[in-house]
Design a protein around this motif. Sequence first.
Motif, PDB file in Angstrom:
ATOM      1  N   VAL A 327       0.840  -1.209   0.000  1.00 39.76           N
ATOM      2  CA  VAL A 327       0.000   0.000   0.000  1.00 39.76           C
ATOM      3  C   VAL A 327       0.870   1.253   0.000  1.00 39.76           C
ATOM      4  O   VAL A 327       0.631   2.202  -0.777  1.00 39.76           O
ATOM      5  CB  VAL A 327      -0.939  -0.016   1.215  1.00 39.76           C
ATOM      6  N   ILE A 328       1.921   1.283   0.834  1.00 38.40           N
ATOM      7  CA  ILE A 328       2.765   2.480   0.928  1.00 38.40           C
ATOM      8  C   ILE A 328       3.570   2.687  -0.362  1.00 38.40           C
ATOM      9  O   ILE A 328       3.759   3.823  -0.817  1.00 38.40           O
ATOM     10  CB  ILE A 328       3.687   2.387   2.159  1.00 38.40           C
ATOM     11  N   LYS A 329       4.035   1.601  -0.971  1.00 32.84           N
ATOM     12  CA  LYS A 329       4.765   1.732  -2.239  1.00 32.84           C
ATOM     13  C   LYS A 329       3.881   2.375  -3.306  1.00 32.84           C
ATOM     14  O   LYS A 329       4.327   3.248  -4.068  1.00 32.84           O
ATOM     15  CB  LYS A 329       5.241   0.364  -2.717  1.00 32.84           C
ATOM     16  N   ASP A 330       2.607   1.954  -3.354  1.00 33.98           N
ATOM     17  CA  ASP A 330       1.673   2.542  -4.326  1.00 33.98           C
ATOM     18  C   ASP A 330       1.470   4.030  -4.067  1.00 33.98           C
ATOM     19  O   ASP A 330       1.416   4.840  -5.010  1.00 33.98           O
ATOM     20  CB  ASP A 330       0.323   1.820  -4.250  1.00 33.98           C
ATOM     21  N   ILE A 331       1.376   4.405  -2.784  1.00 33.96           N
ATOM     22  CA  ILE A 331       1.178   5.816  -2.434  1.00 33.96           C
ATOM     23  C   ILE A 331       2.364   6.649  -2.915  1.00 33.96           C
ATOM     24  O   ILE A 331       2.197   7.730  -3.509  1.00 33.96           O
ATOM     25  CB  ILE A 331       0.975   5.968  -0.912  1.00 33.96           C
ATOM     26  N   ILE A 332       3.564   6.171  -2.654  1.00 30.97           N
ATOM     27  CA  ILE A 332       4.757   6.917  -3.044  1.00 30.97           C
ATOM     28  C   ILE A 332       4.822   7.084  -4.557  1.00 30.97           C
ATOM     29  O   ILE A 332       5.156   8.166  -5.078  1.00 30.97           O
ATOM     30  CB  ILE A 332       6.023   6.237  -2.496  1.00 30.97           C
ATOM     31  N   GLU A 333       4.520   6.005  -5.296  1.00 34.26           N
ATOM     32  CA  GLU A 333       4.560   6.084  -6.751  1.00 34.26           C
ATOM     33  C   GLU A 333       3.556   7.096  -7.278  1.00 34.26           C
ATOM     34  O   GLU A 333       3.836   7.838  -8.227  1.00 34.26           O
ATOM     35  CB  GLU A 333       4.293   4.699  -7.361  1.00 34.26           C
ATOM     36  N   GLN A 334       2.374   7.144  -6.670  1.00 33.95           N
ATOM     37  CA  GLN A 334       1.361   8.111  -7.117  1.00 33.95           C
ATOM     38  C   GLN A 334       1.795   9.537  -6.818  1.00 33.95           C
ATOM     39  O   GLN A 334       1.630  10.444  -7.640  1.00 33.95           O
ATOM     40  CB  GLN A 334       0.027   7.814  -6.422  1.00 33.95           C
ATOM     41  N   LEU A 335       2.376   9.757  -5.608  1.00 29.35           N
ATOM     42  CA  LEU A 335       2.769  11.109  -5.221  1.00 29.35           C
ATOM     43  C   LEU A 335       3.967  11.605  -6.020  1.00 29.35           C
ATOM     44  O   LEU A 335       4.176  12.824  -6.134  1.00 29.35           O
ATOM     45  CB  LEU A 335       3.076  11.147  -3.714  1.00 29.35           C
ATOM     46  N   LYS A 336       4.752  10.715  -6.568  1.00 27.65           N
ATOM     47  CA  LYS A 336       5.887  11.138  -7.389  1.00 27.65           C
ATOM     48  C   LYS A 336       5.411  11.863  -8.642  1.00 27.65           C
ATOM     49  O   LYS A 336       6.169  12.622  -9.254  1.00 27.65           O
ATOM     50  CB  LYS A 336       6.744   9.937  -7.788  1.00 27.65           C
ATOM     51  N   GLY A 337       4.169  11.644  -9.011  1.00 30.04           N
ATOM     52  CA  GLY A 337       3.660  12.292 -10.212  1.00 30.04           C
ATOM     53  C   GLY A 337       3.173  13.707  -9.979  1.00 30.04           C
ATOM     54  O   GLY A 337       2.800  14.399 -10.944  1.00 30.04           O
ATOM     55  N   LEU A 338       3.161  14.179  -8.743  1.00 31.18           N
ATOM     56  CA  LEU A 338       2.743  15.560  -8.468  1.00 31.18           C
ATOM     57  C   LEU A 338       3.770  16.545  -9.010  1.00 31.18           C
ATOM     58  O   LEU A 338       4.989  16.262  -8.980  1.00 31.18           O
ATOM     59  CB  LEU A 338       2.577  15.777  -6.955  1.00 31.18           C
ATOM     60  N   PRO A 339       3.312  17.717  -9.447  1.00 33.73           N
ATOM     61  CA  PRO A 339       4.276  18.734  -9.927  1.00 33.73           C
ATOM     62  C   PRO A 339       5.269  19.120  -8.848  1.00 33.73           C
ATOM     63  O   PRO A 339       6.447  19.396  -9.138  1.00 33.73           O
ATOM     64  CB  PRO A 339       3.375  19.909 -10.304  1.00 33.73           C
ATOM     65  N   GLU A 340       4.794  19.145  -7.585  1.00 36.05           N
ATOM     66  CA  GLU A 340       5.685  19.556  -6.485  1.00 36.05           C
ATOM     67  C   GLU A 340       6.755  18.502  -6.195  1.00 36.05           C
ATOM     68  O   GLU A 340       7.718  18.769  -5.442  1.00 36.05           O
ATOM     69  CB  GLU A 340       4.883  19.824  -5.209  1.00 36.05           C
ATOM     70  N   SER A 341       6.581  17.271  -6.721  1.00 34.17           N
ATOM     71  CA  SER A 341       7.526  16.195  -6.425  1.00 34.17           C
ATOM     72  C   SER A 341       8.779  16.244  -7.293  1.00 34.17           C
ATOM     73  O   SER A 341       9.718  15.470  -7.058  1.00 34.17           O
ATOM     74  CB  SER A 341       6.832  14.820  -6.612  1.00 34.17           C
ATOM     75  N   LYS A 342       8.793  17.147  -8.296  1.00 38.33           N
ATOM     76  CA  LYS A 342       9.997  17.271  -9.140  1.00 38.33           C
ATOM     77  C   LYS A 342      11.178  17.738  -8.287  1.00 38.33           C
ATOM     78  O   LYS A 342      11.026  18.615  -7.441  1.00 38.33           O
ATOM     79  CB  LYS A 342       9.737  18.255 -10.271  1.00 38.33           C
ATOM     80  N   ASN A 343      12.302  17.153  -8.536  1.00 32.68           N
ATOM     81  CA  ASN A 343      13.537  17.492  -7.814  1.00 32.68           C
ATOM     82  C   ASN A 343      13.482  17.097  -6.336  1.00 32.68           C
ATOM     83  O   ASN A 343      14.275  17.589  -5.532  1.00 32.68           O
ATOM     84  CB  ASN A 343      13.859  18.992  -7.934  1.00 32.68           C
ATOM     85  N   LYS A 344      12.534  16.228  -5.931  1.00 27.77           N
ATOM     86  CA  LYS A 344      12.499  15.660  -4.571  1.00 27.77           C
ATOM     87  C   LYS A 344      13.059  14.245  -4.647  1.00 27.77           C
ATOM     88  O   LYS A 344      12.851  13.506  -5.624  1.00 27.77           O
ATOM     89  CB  LYS A 344      11.061  15.622  -4.038  1.00 27.77           C
ATOM     90  N   LEU A 345      13.798  13.841  -3.623  1.00 29.64           N
ATOM     91  CA  LEU A 345      14.429  12.523  -3.586  1.00 29.64           C
ATOM     92  C   LEU A 345      13.646  11.612  -2.633  1.00 29.64           C
ATOM     93  O   LEU A 345      13.514  11.917  -1.439  1.00 29.64           O
ATOM     94  CB  LEU A 345      15.878  12.654  -3.132  1.00 29.64           C
TER      95      LEU A 345
END
Length: 472
Positions: A327-345
Amino acid sequence: MNLRNRVAFYFVSRLFYLMLIWGLLIVMSILLFNFFLGHNKTETSPLSINKIVEQTVVTNQNMSVSLNIKEDLINNEMWLQILDEQGNEVFSYNKPKNIQTHYTPGELVSDYLYPAKKGYQLSTWYKTIDNQDLTWVLGKTMTSNNPFFYWINNLWIISIIVIGMLIALFFGKQLGAPLLYIAYWIENLSKGKYEEPSYYWKFHAKQHRRSKVEYKTYHELMQALSKLTSTLQRNTVERELLEKTREEWMTGVSHDLKTPLSVIKGYTVLLSSHKYDWEQEQVRQFSKIMEERVEYMEQLIEDFNLTFQLKNATIPIQLEQKNLVHVIKDIIEQLKGLPESKNKLFSFEANKEEIFFHMDTRYIKRALENLIANSIKHNPPETKIKVIVHEDLSDTKQIRILIEDDGVGMDQETVDHLFDRYFRGTSASSNNSGTGLGMAIARQIIIAHGGGIEINSTPQLGTQCHIIFPLE
């Protein structure tokens, strides 16, 4: 023994004790009366009053007795009085000076029954002669004159009355006190005073009262009343909390909807005005802004409803055993697609590939998304965001989740109010679609699953969010 049988036995036993005590008092009274009356027995008169009456001569309302009678009176230290219809003396012989000359019927009876009262014994006889109703009184001084027996007899009668009253009060208290206590308790409940009476029997503590036999008889009934009182108290608190929450909800909705509605209204006025001829591109731009505000309002209302339901435990949580790691892996993958997630590690760690937990996946996702998104949106580029899941099956038996970033952090005041429902409005130029309820909703969802959450943060060093779920 059930309540009905115990109450019946209690009443019957107390009535039996009451009858037994009264019976003993009556027997004692009879014995003592015989004892006192035995000391007050009338002395046998050596003269017969009947003989005196027969030898009394009445002539023209003048009365006399024979010489033999007079001699016997003197020899036996006795006296004779003859009374008329009104109790006045019309004849006397050998009467002491202290003897009265007028009697009432009551006095004659009293002096006869209680000779010790005045120190002499009286005998009486009644007869009609020549149409005259006469009363003969034969008196003799008592050889044993002890008034004590007369007064002790009266004192015993008073004592019997007093003892009877005390016994009645005692049994009345035993039988009536618990019922009065319960009646007062029920009356309090009917008046909306949801508490056990505390005024009753000031000289005894509540626990001491309950240990007494008369209160133990009604143990089940008092327990039921106590549970009812607690339930009504709890319902009152919950109702007040619900009213307060409802007021907060209405206040928050009206406050947070006011700003986007103002924006929509402003653009609507501009578009409907005849003063301007708007180009197609401008109309699309205005429509886009209004669409964003409508979406914000829909999200806001949804969040308000969710937090309201979570706070009042009215939301149906459907628990299923799911793999929390997945469940948590899916959440992280979805949130990586947010515009604010660019350049976040992003990084993710788990001590097991499968960590199963009974949860409502939809709401757990919502909570973790809000927490991780908070680290994404409020930190600068190049921020490292780490999520760690650890299952501990030792004595504690719990699942620990750590959401950590090395971003700007927060001061303590912000941390203290982070989970408050902060109703934040928007402006026409704002591009932030958040409602300000995300952290409050996340915390409520975690608590609804039996867990807990704690935030630690230091300005310019980052933030750590610790979540713990106990394992059954």
